[in-house]
Design an enzyme around this catalytic site. Structure first.
Site, PDB file in Angstrom:
ATOM      1  N   CYS A 105       0.844  -1.204   0.000  1.00 22.19           N
ATOM      2  CA  CYS A 105       0.000   0.000   0.000  1.00 22.19           C
ATOM      3  C   CYS A 105       0.880   1.255   0.000  1.00 22.19           C
ATOM      4  CB  CYS A 105      -0.917  -0.028   1.225  1.00 22.19           C
ATOM      5  SG  CYS A 105      -2.118   1.323   1.258  1.00 22.19           S
ATOM      6  N   CYS A 188      -1.385   8.487   7.503  1.00 22.27           N
ATOM      7  CA  CYS A 188      -2.701   8.063   7.008  1.00 22.27           C
ATOM      8  C   CYS A 188      -3.572   7.614   8.187  1.00 22.27           C
ATOM      9  CB  CYS A 188      -2.537   6.898   6.049  1.00 22.27           C
ATOM     10  SG  CYS A 188      -1.610   7.282   4.565  1.00 22.27           S
ATOM     11  N   CYS A 191      -3.415   3.947   9.633  1.00 22.16           N
ATOM     12  CA  CYS A 191      -2.135   3.489  10.175  1.00 22.16           C
ATOM     13  C   CYS A 191      -1.554   4.442  11.218  1.00 22.16           C
ATOM     14  CB  CYS A 191      -1.126   3.311   9.030  1.00 22.16           C
ATOM     15  SG  CYS A 191      -1.705   2.186   7.747  1.00 22.16           S
ATOM     16  N   CYS A 214       7.591   4.260   5.827  1.00 22.16           N
ATOM     17  CA  CYS A 214       6.713   3.950   4.700  1.00 22.16           C
ATOM     18  C   CYS A 214       7.469   3.590   3.430  1.00 22.16           C
ATOM     19  CB  CYS A 214       5.785   5.133   4.428  1.00 22.16           C
ATOM     20  SG  CYS A 214       6.678   6.658   4.090  1.00 22.16           S
TER      21      CYS A 214
END
Ligand code: SF4
Length: 219
Positions: A105, A188, A191, A214
């Site tokens: 993702c 985000c 998360c 990330c």
């Protein structure tokens, strides 16, 4: 070649130095500079615009930003006359990958859009700070990011929380709406969780897994 003498400690001011670094970067790279800001706070965006008025500031919108972050970025843009560019991921991505494969993702919603943002740029400015987390303790000010093919510049790498607080107070920068609800680091919404008093600032990011970055930063 003469070697410059180290500066006396009392003349080192990380805030002034960060402005100097940004102005040097703009002289060196001009429009081929990409400043990214996540708008978890307003410091880097304000600082970059103060150092280089009108400089483009890129926000990577993963599609999962908190509504508060979108509002905050918009508010700061109007308040400080920021030149914000928003880069979004491919619109056809599977919406649910964050539940099963966060690395995939992040790769699709952060790393690929950053690669696009850097496509015609030679240098990348980030708001990464050494005090963000243990894994960022040794982050350099300037280095070659070989994977991305750009010079990476971290002008506020040496800033402590006190430097951030002093800069915010001096320039009357409002806090992110979630800052006083336990979110010292804001990514985000799926998360990011609030953290307990005294916890590592990034402890709320991917809190239920070993994941700490990330993929944007190899630190
Ligand atoms: S932080 Fe979470 S939602 Fe955002 S891109 Fe990464 S896995 Fe996806």
């Amino acid at each position: 070649m003469a070697v410059a003498e180290p500066r006396p400690a009392e003349t080192i001011d990380p805030i002034t130095d960060a402005i100097g670094v940004l102005q040097w970067a703009h002289r060196r790279f001009g429009d081929r500079l990409c400043v990214t800001a996540s708008f978890g706070d307003g410091v880097l965006a304000h600082l970059a615009n103060a150092a280089v008025p009108g400089v483009e500031i890129t926000l990577l919108d993963t599609g999962y930003l908190f509504a508060e972050t979108e509002w905050y970025a918009d508010d700061l843009a109007h308040r400080f006359d920021l030149n914000v560019r928003v880069i979004r991921p491919d619109a056809d991505l599977d919406r649910n990958v964050w539940q099963t494969d966060p690395d995939a993702c992040c790769a699709a919603r952060k790393v690929e859009p950053l690669q696009r943002a850097l496509r015609d740029r030679d240098a990348w400015v980030t708001g990464l700070r050494r005090s963000d987390s243990e894994s960022r303790r040794r982050a350099p000010f300037v280095h070659d990011d070989l994977l991305k093919g750009v010079v990476k510049i971290n002008p506020i790498a040496a800033w402590t929380d006190d430097h951030v607080a002093a800069y915010v107070e001096r320039h009357e920068i409002p806090d992110h709406p979630l800052a006083d609800r336990g979110y010292p680091s804001i990514g985000c919404w799926p998360c990011t969780r609030p953290v307990a008093e005294g916890d590592d600032q990034r402890a709320g990011r991917w809190a239920d897994s070993d994941k700490t970055e990330c993929g944007l930063h190899q630190v």
